[in-house]
Design a protein around this motif. Structure first.
Motif, PDB file in Angstrom:
ATOM      1  N   CYS A 158       1.251  -1.669   0.373  1.00 44.34           N
ATOM      2  CA  CYS A 158       0.133  -0.330   0.003  1.00 44.34           C
ATOM      3  C   CYS A 158       1.254   1.266  -0.203  1.00 44.34           C
ATOM      4  CB  CYS A 158      -1.001   0.142   1.072  1.00 44.34           C
ATOM      5  SG  CYS A 158      -2.183  -1.710   1.310  1.00 44.34           S
ATOM      6  N   SER A 159       1.614   1.084   0.461  1.00 42.15           N
ATOM      7  CA  SER A 159       2.836   2.628   0.789  1.00 42.15           C
ATOM      8  C   SER A 159       3.533   2.596  -0.735  1.00 42.15           C
ATOM      9  CB  SER A 159       3.889   2.338   1.868  1.00 42.15           C
ATOM     10  OG  SER A 159       3.430   1.903   2.554  1.00 42.15           O
ATOM     11  N   ILE A 160       3.552   1.446  -1.310  1.00 43.83           N
ATOM     12  CA  ILE A 160       4.093   1.756  -2.594  1.00 43.83           C
ATOM     13  C   ILE A 160       2.966   2.332  -3.631  1.00 43.83           C
ATOM     14  CG2 ILE A 160       5.252   0.695  -5.011  1.00 43.83           C
ATOM     15  CD1 ILE A 160       6.431  -1.463  -2.543  1.00 43.83           C
ATOM     16  N   LEU A 161       1.908   1.640  -3.818  1.00 38.49           N
ATOM     17  CA  LEU A 161       1.141   2.058  -3.849  1.00 38.49           C
ATOM     18  C   LEU A 161       0.291   3.738  -3.400  1.00 38.49           C
ATOM     19  CD1 LEU A 161      -0.813  -0.840  -4.943  1.00 38.49           C
ATOM     20  CD2 LEU A 161       0.052   0.111  -6.512  1.00 38.49           C
ATOM     21  N   SER A 162       0.753   3.965  -2.404  1.00 41.55           N
ATOM     22  CA  SER A 162       0.288   5.241  -1.975  1.00 41.55           C
ATOM     23  C   SER A 162      -1.159   5.125  -1.972  1.00 41.55           C
ATOM     24  CB  SER A 162       0.552   6.705  -2.687  1.00 41.55           C
ATOM     25  OG  SER A 162       2.092   7.158  -2.751  1.00 41.55           O
ATOM     26  N   ASN A 163      -1.739   4.267  -1.925  1.00 41.97           N
ATOM     27  CA  ASN A 163      -3.154   3.959  -1.691  1.00 41.97           C
ATOM     28  C   ASN A 163      -3.905   3.540   0.098  1.00 41.97           C
ATOM     29  OD1 ASN A 163      -5.424   2.905  -1.601  1.00 41.97           O
ATOM     30  ND2 ASN A 163      -5.304   1.449  -3.769  1.00 41.97           N
ATOM     31  N   LEU A 164      -4.054   4.989   0.097  1.00 38.07           N
ATOM     32  CA  LEU A 164      -4.483   4.936   1.793  1.00 38.07           C
ATOM     33  C   LEU A 164      -6.024   4.795   1.769  1.00 38.07           C
ATOM     34  CD1 LEU A 164      -4.310   7.084   4.092  1.00 38.07           C
ATOM     35  CD2 LEU A 164      -5.569   8.447   3.313  1.00 38.07           C
ATOM     36  N   ARG A 165      -6.832   4.591   1.004  1.00 34.48           N
ATOM     37  CA  ARG A 165      -7.829   3.495   1.441  1.00 34.48           C
ATOM     38  C   ARG A 165      -7.731   1.914   1.636  1.00 34.48           C
ATOM     39  NH1 ARG A 165     -11.767   0.668  -0.898  1.00 34.48           N
ATOM     40  NH2 ARG A 165     -10.869   0.890  -3.259  1.00 34.48           N
ATOM     41  N   HIS A 166      -6.431   1.339   0.789  1.00 33.40           N
ATOM     42  CA  HIS A 166      -6.285   0.250   0.828  1.00 33.40           C
ATOM     43  C   HIS A 166      -5.688   0.033   2.124  1.00 33.40           C
ATOM     44  CE1 HIS A 166      -7.061  -1.661  -3.584  1.00 33.40           C
ATOM     45  NE2 HIS A 166      -8.257  -1.596  -2.192  1.00 33.40           N
ATOM     46  N   GLY A 167      -4.987   1.463   2.617  1.00 35.65           N
ATOM     47  CA  GLY A 167      -3.822   1.143   3.320  1.00 35.65           C
ATOM     48  C   GLY A 167      -5.056   0.969   5.149  1.00 35.65           C
ATOM     49  N   GLU A 168      -5.508   1.503   4.713  1.00 33.71           N
ATOM     50  CA  GLU A 168      -6.512   2.278   6.071  1.00 33.71           C
ATOM     51  C   GLU A 168      -7.444   0.759   6.188  1.00 33.71           C
ATOM     52  OE1 GLU A 168      -7.566   6.604   6.016  1.00 33.71           O
ATOM     53  OE2 GLU A 168      -9.038   5.307   4.342  1.00 33.71           O
ATOM     54  N   MET A 169      -8.219   0.336   5.123  1.00 32.74           N
ATOM     55  CA  MET A 169      -8.703  -1.227   5.291  1.00 32.74           C
ATOM     56  C   MET A 169      -7.384  -2.024   5.993  1.00 32.74           C
ATOM     57  SD  MET A 169      -9.737  -3.322   1.995  1.00 32.74           S
ATOM     58  CE  MET A 169      -8.195  -4.110   1.743  1.00 32.74           C
ATOM     59  N   PHE A 170      -6.414  -1.968   5.681  1.00 29.37           N
ATOM     60  CA  PHE A 170      -5.730  -3.547   6.477  1.00 29.37           C
ATOM     61  C   PHE A 170      -5.470  -2.218   7.837  1.00 29.37           C
ATOM     62  CE2 PHE A 170      -3.860  -3.601   2.026  1.00 29.37           C
ATOM     63  CZ  PHE A 170      -4.445  -5.519   2.159  1.00 29.37           C
ATOM     64  N   HIS A 171      -5.120  -1.249   8.010  1.00 30.04           N
ATOM     65  CA  HIS A 171      -4.858  -1.456   9.303  1.00 30.04           C
ATOM     66  C   HIS A 171      -6.217  -1.770   9.883  1.00 30.04           C
ATOM     67  CE1 HIS A 171      -4.062   2.166  11.978  1.00 30.04           C
ATOM     68  NE2 HIS A 171      -4.039   1.370  12.843  1.00 30.04           N
ATOM     69  N   GLY A 222      -5.640  -8.740  16.206  1.00 30.88           N
ATOM     70  CA  GLY A 222      -4.329  -8.081  17.265  1.00 30.88           C
ATOM     71  C   GLY A 222      -3.609  -8.143  17.449  1.00 30.88           C
ATOM     72  N   TYR A 223      -2.831  -7.431  15.471  1.00 29.48           N
ATOM     73  CA  TYR A 223      -1.712  -6.872  16.281  1.00 29.48           C
ATOM     74  C   TYR A 223      -1.462  -5.249  15.949  1.00 29.48           C
ATOM     75  CZ  TYR A 223      -0.573 -11.719  14.144  1.00 29.48           C
ATOM     76  OH  TYR A 223      -0.238 -12.601  13.952  1.00 29.48           O
ATOM     77  N   GLY A 224      -2.539  -4.789  16.674  1.00 24.37           N
ATOM     78  CA  GLY A 224      -2.909  -3.292  16.376  1.00 24.37           C
ATOM     79  C   GLY A 224      -1.338  -2.697  17.815  1.00 24.37           C
ATOM     80  N   GLY A 225      -0.937  -3.676  18.393  1.00 29.45           N
ATOM     81  CA  GLY A 225       0.979  -3.425  18.785  1.00 29.45           C
ATOM     82  C   GLY A 225       2.068  -4.128  18.852  1.00 29.45           C
ATOM     83  N   ASN A 226       1.761  -4.996  17.548  1.00 31.31           N
ATOM     84  CA  ASN A 226       3.006  -5.818  16.915  1.00 31.31           C
ATOM     85  C   ASN A 226       4.061  -4.243  16.902  1.00 31.31           C
ATOM     86  OD1 ASN A 226       4.788  -7.028  15.036  1.00 31.31           O
ATOM     87  ND2 ASN A 226       3.960  -8.341  16.221  1.00 31.31           N
ATOM     88  N   ILE A 227       5.760  -4.135  17.176  1.00 36.16           N
ATOM     89  CA  ILE A 227       5.825  -3.127  16.318  1.00 36.16           C
ATOM     90  C   ILE A 227       6.414  -2.687  15.171  1.00 36.16           C
ATOM     91  CG2 ILE A 227       8.419  -4.889  17.334  1.00 36.16           C
ATOM     92  CD1 ILE A 227       9.387  -1.975  18.463  1.00 36.16           C
ATOM     93  N   VAL A 228       6.753  -3.873  14.422  1.00 38.07           N
ATOM     94  CA  VAL A 228       6.945  -4.334  13.052  1.00 38.07           C
ATOM     95  C   VAL A 228       5.846  -4.265  12.972  1.00 38.07           C
ATOM     96  CG1 VAL A 228       7.245  -6.249  11.063  1.00 38.07           C
ATOM     97  CG2 VAL A 228       8.235  -6.053  13.440  1.00 38.07           C
ATOM     98  N   VAL A 229       4.165  -4.338  12.571  1.00 38.90           N
ATOM     99  CA  VAL A 229       3.136  -3.844  11.839  1.00 38.90           C
ATOM    100  C   VAL A 229       3.144  -2.495  11.829  1.00 38.90           C
ATOM    101  CG1 VAL A 229       0.662  -3.916  12.006  1.00 38.90           C
ATOM    102  CG2 VAL A 229       2.576  -5.837  12.278  1.00 38.90           C
ATOM    103  N   CYS A 230       3.196  -2.055  13.339  1.00 37.75           N
ATOM    104  CA  CYS A 230       2.987   0.052  13.596  1.00 37.75           C
ATOM    105  C   CYS A 230       3.833   0.320  12.545  1.00 37.75           C
ATOM    106  CB  CYS A 230       3.148  -0.100  15.346  1.00 37.75           C
ATOM    107  SG  CYS A 230       1.648  -0.692  15.559  1.00 37.75           S
ATOM    108  N   SER A 231       5.205   0.366  12.884  1.00 32.86           N
ATOM    109  CA  SER A 231       6.313   0.839  11.824  1.00 32.86           C
ATOM    110  C   SER A 231       6.144   0.881  10.828  1.00 32.86           C
ATOM    111  CB  SER A 231       7.508   0.386  11.918  1.00 32.86           C
ATOM    112  OG  SER A 231       7.964   0.110  13.725  1.00 32.86           O
ATOM    113  N   SER A 232       5.178  -0.137   9.750  1.00 34.76           N
ATOM    114  CA  SER A 232       4.791  -0.744   8.628  1.00 34.76           C
ATOM    115  C   SER A 232       3.443   1.013   8.659  1.00 34.76           C
ATOM    116  CB  SER A 232       4.450  -1.502   8.052  1.00 34.76           C
ATOM    117  OG  SER A 232       5.305  -2.738   8.295  1.00 34.76           O
ATOM    118  N   LEU A 233       2.228   0.949   9.280  1.00 30.86           N
ATOM    119  CA  LEU A 233       1.497   1.162   9.291  1.00 30.86           C
ATOM    120  C   LEU A 233       2.685   2.812   8.771  1.00 30.86           C
ATOM    121  CD1 LEU A 233      -0.946  -0.274  11.416  1.00 30.86           C
ATOM    122  CD2 LEU A 233      -1.114   0.078   9.163  1.00 30.86           C
ATOM    123  N   ILE A 234       3.343   3.095   9.694  1.00 29.58           N
ATOM    124  CA  ILE A 234       4.135   4.464  10.058  1.00 29.58           C
ATOM    125  C   ILE A 234       4.101   4.864   8.423  1.00 29.58           C
ATOM    126  CG2 ILE A 234       5.423   6.242  10.706  1.00 29.58           C
ATOM    127  CD1 ILE A 234       4.763   4.417  13.420  1.00 29.58           C
TER     128      ILE A 234
END
Length: 603
Positions: free
Chosen positions: A135-148, A155-167
């Motif tokens: 999603c980052s490569i595509l700059s696709n905010l709508r899909h990014g929010e869906m993955f969020h 249950g990965y809302g506190g995972n450091i790897v996933v959160c860094s990717s979301l940022i």
């Protein structure tokens, strides 16, 4: 012979005994060999042996093989292996998705994620991180929010790897508020998450916030910044024009042994150039032992913006002679150099040979440079015809027609200026600037009635021109100046006194104030002269002259295009005061010295 030796090396334990342990040892040998494979031929040979021995029923072995093919960019073979797996696990799905992301096919990776959700396999943190990277490569905010949302559900809302990717994803999608929200929600942060947040701010023109987060990192974390963090901080300094802060970060990079990192060196080249110190850019570039296309591109773009077009082209030809293949950004820099140095023949040559010589299809940005280049040298009809023939996105349209509008004003082409203005208004881009520029075109042509109507229309629709603003850095402090605002000007009385003295000296040399700058159609001539005299860059220059010792270059940043009246004044003042000034405006750099400017009028 290679395949035969490999066969015996892998199968000797398997062939020597009949018990289970040698069999398992062979599988371990196979896995180890696949992990350490360093070429595609060896991978294919190992694949063939594993197939003969019946080892491809083992999911772990197939995963290693998929990773091998992914590593060597043979994604089609990796996908075929995946399709033949009876029970792919989460590693299988994630490896294939990562392969498509690394091979520039992020949409396929997202499709695979959708397929995975319909399978019995549950995604893990690395799966989510891979999908979010797509999603980052595509700059696709709508899909990014869906993955969020999926991240929270699984249950990965506190995972450091996933959160860094979301940022990182929110930063690439220009939503720094949500990026900061994710960052603030993290109970534990590592170097990657801090770097992602700093980069998100730096990439979205929030340089001050990027520097603030970096200061937080240095005070709260025991880790040392890595090259990627340093590069993001240096990039923030570049966008702000903070030369002192940039030099401090350069010193930090040297002390940490990161200054030889190509990513740091490339951004240092860019930073010094954007802060008005091209000599330092050149020094940093020359210290890179074997520069790749990235630092070469940084240097080509930097010299182009200073008006040293010939040097940009020499750097490009040097890069090509070394066997380095340019990318599309490199060619944008080359065409930009031709545009800003009045080299239309060279520019047209590079445009027409891009695909044939370098395999790069011209994109909108390349054609925009050519439109700008033709317009600057007075070939406005050709530039206009090319602009009309292009079907471009709104953001690209703003650059295209904005360049044409600016050149039309300089050459007095009211007809083309009116069409360019209408194109910008229709696309809802640069509306205020378009109206102001067109009104000045009308005024310059003597059509005060149309100029006045445009100003009335601006007031009626609530369109306001962005106020002129310039800033100058002295030691570790920045001083900001606004057009016409004397009361907020540091050392205002001294600045005004000096500007009056300089004005008289310029008049003695034939300078007439306010005749080459913007035309202010709604004020009287006497006030118009005063308005031009108090442009923000002149106030900044006056302050710099009384604050910065002689012998040091005065560097000024401006948020708008420098007007031609101020440009003429700066040339004269550089000769009168025997000083050097560098002005960075929204378009390019102007280096004034001995009564001349490096732009040579192509700006």
């Amino acid at each position: 012979m290679l395949k035969r030796n490999l066969y015996f090396a892998l199968t000797r334990p398997y062939l020597s005994r009949e018990n289970e342990r040698p069999f398992l040892q062979t599988i371990e040998n196979l896995s180890r060999h696949l992990r350490n494979c360093n070429d595609l031929i060896s991978s294919i040979s190992t694949h063939s042996i594993a197939l003969k021995l019946g080892f491809l029923n083992n999911t772990v072995n197939v995963n290693h093989l998929i990773n091998c093919y992914v590593r060597f960019r043979s994604i089609a073979t990796a996908h075929q292996l995946f399709d033949e797996m009876p029970n792919p696990n989460v590693v299988s799905w994630t490896s294939l998705m990562a392969g498509y992301v690394d091979n520039g096919q992020p949409s396929t990776a997202l499709f695979l994620f959708g397929e995975m959700l319909r399978s019995p396999v549950v995604p893990n943190d690395f799966t989510f991180a891979t999908a979010i990277k797509a999603c980052s490569i595509l700059s696709n905010l709508r899909h990014g929010e869906m993955f969020h949302a999926h991240v929270e559900i699984f249950g990965y809302g506190g995972n450091i790897v996933v959160c860094s990717s979301l940022i990182d994803m929110y930063g690439k999608c220009n939503d720094v508020v949500k990026a900061r929200g994710v960052f603030n929600s993290m109970s534990c942060k590592n170097i990657v998450s801090w770097t992602s947040m700093i980069a998100a701010y730096a990439q979205n023109a929030h340089g001050d916030e990027a520097l603030k987060v970096f200061r937080e990192f240095t005070s709260l974390s025991s880790e040392h910044p890595n090259p990627y963090m340093l590069a993001s901080v240096i990039s923030a300094c570049a966008s702000l024009g903070r030369l002192v802060s940039g030099k401090v970060m350069h010193g930090a990079a040297i002390s940490l042994g990161c200054d030889s990192s190509e990513v740091v060196a490339s951004v240092l080249v860019d930073m010094y150039a954007k802060c008005g110190s091209l000599d330092y850019s050149d020094k940093v570039f020359n210290r890179i032992s074997n520069p790749s296309v990235i630092p070469y591109t940084s240097m080509i773009v930097s010299t182009a913006k200073y008006g040293f077009g010939r040097k940009s082209l020499q750097l490009f030809e040097e890069m090509v002679r070394k066997g380095l293949k340019p990318n599309h950004i490199t060619l944008v820099g080359v065409l930009h150099a031709c545009s800003h140095s009045g080299l239309p023949n060279e520019g047209l040559y590079y445009l027409t040979s891009m695909y044939e010589k370098y395999g790069i299809m011209p994109e909108t940005k390349h054609y925009t440079c050519v439109v700008d280049m033709l317009a600057r040298v007075g070939e406005l009809d050709k530039a206009f015809d090319l602009a009309k023939s292009m079907d471009v996105a709104p953001d690209d349209k703003a650059l295209l027609w904005g360049a044409l509008l600016s050149a039309s004003r300089c050459h007095g082409r009211v007809d083309i200026a009116a069409e360019a203005c209408q194109q910008l208004v229709n696309s809802n881009r640069q509306v205020a600037g378009a109206y102001v520029t067109l009104s000045n075109v009308y005024a310059s042509a003597g059509d005060m009635e149309k100029a006045h109507k445009l100003r009335v229309e601006m007031k009626r629709t609530g369109v306001h021109k962005e106020p002129g603003c310039s800033w100058i850095e002295i030691k570790d402090s920045s001083y900001i100046f606004y057009a016409g605002e004397i009361t907020s000007c540091p050392r205002g009385d001294e600045v005004l006194c000096l500007l009056r003295e300089l004005d008289q000296k310029m008049k003695d040399r034939g300078y007439v104030r306010g005749r080459k700058g913007l035309v202010f159609v709604d004020i009287e001539e006497e006030a118009e002269e005063e308005k031009v005299w108090l442009h923000s860059e002149r106030l900044a220059l006056g302050f710099g002259l009384i604050s910065i010792p002689k012998g040091l270059t005065i560097r000024i940043m401006k948020n708008l295009r420098m007007c031609s009246d101020c440009h003429e004044a700066f040339k004269l003042i550089s000769e009168i005061m025997e000083r050097e000034f560098v002005v960075r405006d929204i378009n390019r750099f102007h280096h004034f010295k001995n009564g001349c400017c490096t732009c040579n009028g192509f700006w």
